[in-house]
Design an enzyme around this catalytic site. Structure first.
Site, PDB file in Angstrom:
ATOM      1  N   TYR A 110       1.100  -1.282   0.499  1.00 17.58           N
ATOM      2  CA  TYR A 110       0.371  -0.057   0.114  1.00 17.58           C
ATOM      3  C   TYR A 110       0.729   1.072  -0.006  1.00 17.58           C
ATOM      4  O   TYR A 110       0.565   1.934  -0.400  1.00 17.58           O
ATOM      5  CB  TYR A 110      -0.781   0.230   0.842  1.00 17.58           C
ATOM      6  N   GLU A 209       4.291 -30.605  16.613  1.00 21.53           N
ATOM      7  CA  GLU A 209       2.684 -29.885  15.215  1.00 21.53           C
ATOM      8  C   GLU A 209       1.789 -29.456  15.777  1.00 21.53           C
ATOM      9  O   GLU A 209       1.484 -28.026  15.386  1.00 21.53           O
ATOM     10  CB  GLU A 209       2.515 -30.917  14.605  1.00 21.53           C
TER      11      GLU A 209
END
Lengths: 383, 549
Positions: A110, A209
């Site tokens: 942006y 995990e």
């Protein structure tokens, strides 16, 4: 074990020692362009080629890295815009690095909207240019976070025998977080881990995990009994998590054990990325890979050894494809015969087992039986 | 059934009489180009100018022609055409202007503008029929001769001239002719105007100096751009392969030669004694000594067939005088502002025994339409738009090409779609040369095509001489000439396209130079003056790279 006295290891913040470096690296790149122009020549910028065909792996190095190929960006009709955008993005990052500010990839995209005809039309364009800049400065040991570009996603959770110190950006006071004194909550790895001082007397790092398993081990103070640091990977680890684990592994010289699901995703994506990085980020794996990590489980052999066969699920087509692809194309697995055997074993059994499958033998079987047995036989860990 | 009155042969005979040519004309004037008042004005100018130019060139004089149209009253105009030609012998004036089908051109085979000897007398008759006014003729044949002025009218029943008020006048011209015809007419501007006709004449005749005074008094000068009078075309005898049976019978009947052999050798071109023998041998019962007048009655058809079957060498072609490549380009440059001028002059070819030459010229690109050019430094500059004439001969972008058709240097103003030249342009594959073209249509391009057919006998589709008939040989030559120009055009267009692309690329790159300077300025804290210098050095460096290429 916990009572054994041990001098904590300490790691200084990385960024302080290197404060001037990212700025100087950018300035040098800009200066070389400037000199060329002022000599009356047309500038050319050379970047490492990030193409997958330029990705190399050797077990001695321990992670995926870029080969010698480069790509040139010059003032041609089809590259003049990107050339200018590259320089403007470098200027933005130099400013951020100099002032200590930061921007996410989306924000940087942006910012470019104020550059007139030089603006990016899609974020994929600015991401690609950013990767090029990162690949360029990575040769001088600088990576994106040091340029002020931070990832959207934060790091995983950390608990255990670890004290993290950093300075309050407002007051300059040193803040310290004892990751062993957090109750049932956890320390969240920040987006930029360079400014942290790490102190630990742990024996190893256990990278997990799933959040559920992390929570179980944390609640039962597994880290205290086994004197370790628990890190939640939450799927494929983010850059921040990877860099954090890397610092634990390298700066504190701790072994890193990986505890993930026994399926091609856990092995070929989560573990492989943590250990050697990915092909698309080959230009920064030297900062993010954890070459010393090893694979604790769940291994295909564990399914037999711990009689988990009736707690498994059949491999899906996508799993089989991923496993075969790893065997055929992934230079990491091709370089390690033990991994080939393990993956072929999984394929021949045709099943996958989650970490939670161990709950078949009781919710805390993993704490009381599985992990202690595995930790006692570290030579069975896969490379 | 009502009673019908039937006529006997005798009664019919009483009503049958000669039709005078003049009567025929007054009923069929459209055949000669006098079908509407405005076309009548144009046709009259055309005939008078054609005659003036033919006469000047035959006498080796650089033509200076002045045309004036003035309004007498509503729908009545006076057309006057004055030349600096050799003048007309005073006793001939009446016949030339006051008798239809009188002249020197019909009987000979030679490239000239007029062909039939019909034109100027027809114009005079038209004036006479519509206004009752005779033609006013002034002529002088040399400095030592008096200038004559007279009124000429036509006895329409007898096709005979009537000359009145013949007198000597003072004229500052040493030689020349002036024709003045008052007629019912209208004046127009645009594609079929007198001005356009003169302008096209100027294009095809760069050696001519033309002045036009319009009814509103405005003067248009078309200055001479070439000082060379075209070579005078030589006269040739007809080629046997171009002679039709009726013409052959006519020639046999009226020849002065007593023997068929000498008749063939002397009345035709390219026939020697060997060829004559070959022809005669093909006809039973004829010999070289046969009497031509008798042949005409009995065996003319056999003789005609024999001629057709005998191989006879092509006619000499030096009798056709092309305008020439350089002159065409000079003519185009004189009247059309364009980027590219091309011209092709084909070698002479033959249709039906008549030699002819095809020439094509191209004027491409209106200089006002955002043209780019490389300057000496290697920069691409937009060429400034020049002042354009009000009347633009080159097609506007997006329009079909403008066709300029000429026969023996005379502009053809009407019946474009009936003309073989138009057909040849349509039949050419312009896409191959980078010009867009819909199937069966004229190409679309900012372009004017100059097409010229010169011949000892141009095969017009009608007496009004507005379109050339479709002979395969002419069509083929036209295609060859158009293709040759097309290839030159393609080189130009692709070069221009390259320049256009190059310009876009350069502009694109240049857009980003300030950004580069700005970014370097930010990173290295450069002053704005130095940043400006950076942009300049980058620009210079880009230019050097282009020059190297």
């Amino acid at each position: 074990m916990a009572s054994k006295k041990k001098t904590p290891k300490k790691s200084r913040p990385r960024s302080r020692a290197a404060t001037a470096t990212p700025v100087r690296v950018l300035e040098n790149a800009a200066r070389s362009v400037l000199d060329t122009v002022e000599r009356g020549e047309l500038p050319v910028m050379e970047f490492p080629s990030r193409s997958l065909s330029n990705v190399r792996y050797s077990p001695q190095v321990g992670f995926f890295q870029l080969g010698p190929r480069t790509k040139r960006r010059a003032l041609r009709a089809n590259s003049a815009k990107t050339f200018a955008q590259t320089l403007r993005l470098m200027a933005l990052s130099k400013e951020m690095a100099a002032t200590g500010d930061f921007a996410t990839k989306r924000e940087a995209y942006y910012v470019s909207k104020n550059w007139g005809e030089c603006r990016f039309t899609e974020q994929t364009e600015s991401d690609a240019v950013m990767d090029d800049v990162e690949a360029l400065v990575s040769r001088d040991g600088v990576f994106r976070e040091q340029l002020g570009f931070v990832p959207e996603e934060h790091g995983g959770s950390v608990v255990g025998n670890l004290v993290v110190r950093e300075q309050d950006p407002e007051t300059g006071r040193t803040l310290s977080v004892d990751c062993g004194a957090l109750g049932s909550g956890a320390y969240t790895v920040p987006r930029n881990v360079e400014a942290l001082t790490l102190e630990s007397n742990a024996d190893f790092v256990l990278a997990i995990e799933t959040g559920g398993m992390f929570q179980r081990l944390h609640s039962h103070r597994f880290w205290r009994k086994h004197r370790c640091i628990l890190v939640e990977l939450a799927g494929v680890p983010s850059r921040a998590t990877r860099r954090f684990v890397r610092r634990l592994s390298e700066d504190l010289d701790l072994p890193v054990f990986c505890f993930v699901d026994c399926d091609p995703y856990g092995i070929a994506n989560i573990y492989r990325t943590l250990k050697v990085g990915s092909g698309s980020s080959a230009h920064v794996n030297r900062f993010f890979a954890v070459p010393k990590a090893s694979y604790l489980g769940v291994t295909p052999q564990d399914i037999i050894d711990f009689e988990l066969a009736d707690a498994t699920h059949p491999l899906q087509a996508v799993d089989i494809k991923r496993a075969e692809d790893a065997l055929k194309n992934d230079p990491f697995f091709r370089a390690h015969p033990r991994w080939r055997v393990a993956i072929e074993q999984m394929l021949s059994m045709g099943v996958r087992a989650e970490q939670q499958a161990l709950a078949k033998w009781g919710l805390n079987f993993v704490i009381d039986e599985y992990l202690p047995r595995k930790l006692a036989a570290r030579d069975t860990f896969l490379p | 059934m009502p009673n019908r009155v039937y006529r006997s042969a005798a009664q019919m005979a009483a009503r049958q009489r000669n039709i005078s040519v003049s009567e025929f004309f007054s009923k069929n004037r459209h055949l000669l180009g006098f079908d509407s008042p405005y076309k009548a004005v144009l046709t009259s100018v055309k005939e008078a100018v054609d005659n003036a130019l033919d006469a000047c060139e035959e006498a080796g004089i650089l033509p200076e022609v002045s045309v004036e149209i003035s309004k007498v009253r509503d729908d009545v105009y006076c057309v006057s055409v004055e030349d600096n030609g050799p003048g007309i012998a005073e006793e001939q004036v009446g016949r030339i202007f006051g008798k239809l089908l009188y002249g020197s051109k019909f009987h000979k085979l030679s490239q000239s503008r007029g062909q039939q000897g019909m034109g100027i007398a027809a114009a005079g008759m038209y004036g006479q029929l519509t206004t009752g006014k005779p033609m006013r003729i002034r002529t002088r044949t040399g400095r030592r001769q008096p200038a004559w002025e007279m009124l000429v009218s036509i006895d329409t029943a007898k096709n005979r001239p009537e000359v009145r008020k013949k007198r000597k006048v003072d004229w500052k011209k040493a030689h020349g002719t002036r024709v003045e015809i008052t007629m019912e007419g209208q004046h127009r501007s645009g594609a079929h105007s007198v001005e356009r006709y003169l302008r096209l004449t100027a294009v095809a005749n760069p050696h001519v100096s033309l002045r036009y005074v319009a009814p509103d008094g405005s003067v248009h000068d078309f200055a001479r751009s070439s000082p060379d009078v075209p070579e005078a075309p030589t006269e040739i005898k007809p080629h046997p392969h171009g002679v039709e049976l009726g013409r052959l019978i006519h020639l046999l009947k009226h020849t002065e030669h007593k023997h068929l052999g000498s008749f063939l050798r002397e009345e035709f071109s390219r026939v020697g004694s060997v060829t004559a023998k070959q022809i005669i041998a093909r006809v039973d019962g004829l010999s070289a000594r046969s009497y031509p007048k008798r042949v005409a009655k009995k065996q003319a058809a056999a003789l005609h067939r024999a001629i057709t079957r005998t191989k006879i060498s092509a006619p000499t072609t030096d009798c056709v005088v092309p305008i020439g490549q350089a002159q065409i380009i000079a003519g185009l440059e004189r009247e059309l502002a364009a980027d590219l001028y091309l011209a092709t002059s084909r070698p002479p070819a033959v249709y039906r025994g008549n030699p002819f030459v095809v020439e094509v010229g191209v004027a491409y690109g209106r200089p006002g339409d955002a043209q780019l050019e490389l300057d000496a430094d290697g920069r691409i500059q937009k060429r400034p738009a020049p002042e354009l004439d009000a009347e633009e001969l080159i097609a506007a972008p997006g329009d079909p090409v403008a066709l300029m058709r000429f026969a023996n240097r005379v502009p053809l103003m009407f019946q474009q779609s009936a003309c073989i030249m138009t057909k040849a342009v349509i039949d050419t594959n312009w896409k191959a040369y980078g010009v867009s073209q819909a199937k069966g249509a004229l190409p679309i391009a900012p372009m004017a095509l100059f097409i010229h057919v010169a011949s000892v006998w141009v095969p017009f589709t009608s007496e009004s001489k507005e379109a050339v008939a479709a002979y395969d040989e002419i069509h083929k030559e036209l295609l060859l000439a158009l293709r040759e120009c097309g290839r030159g055009l393609k080189r130009h267009i692709s070069k221009h396209k390259r320049l256009q692309q190059e310009h876009e690329r350069r502009t694109h790159i240049t857009t980003f130079l300030p950004h580069i300077a700005h970014a370097l300025g930010e990173m290295l804290e450069l002053e704005s003056v130095r940043q400006e210098r950076l942009i300049d050095s980058l620009d210079q460096a880009l230019l050097r790279r282009r020059r190297k290429r």
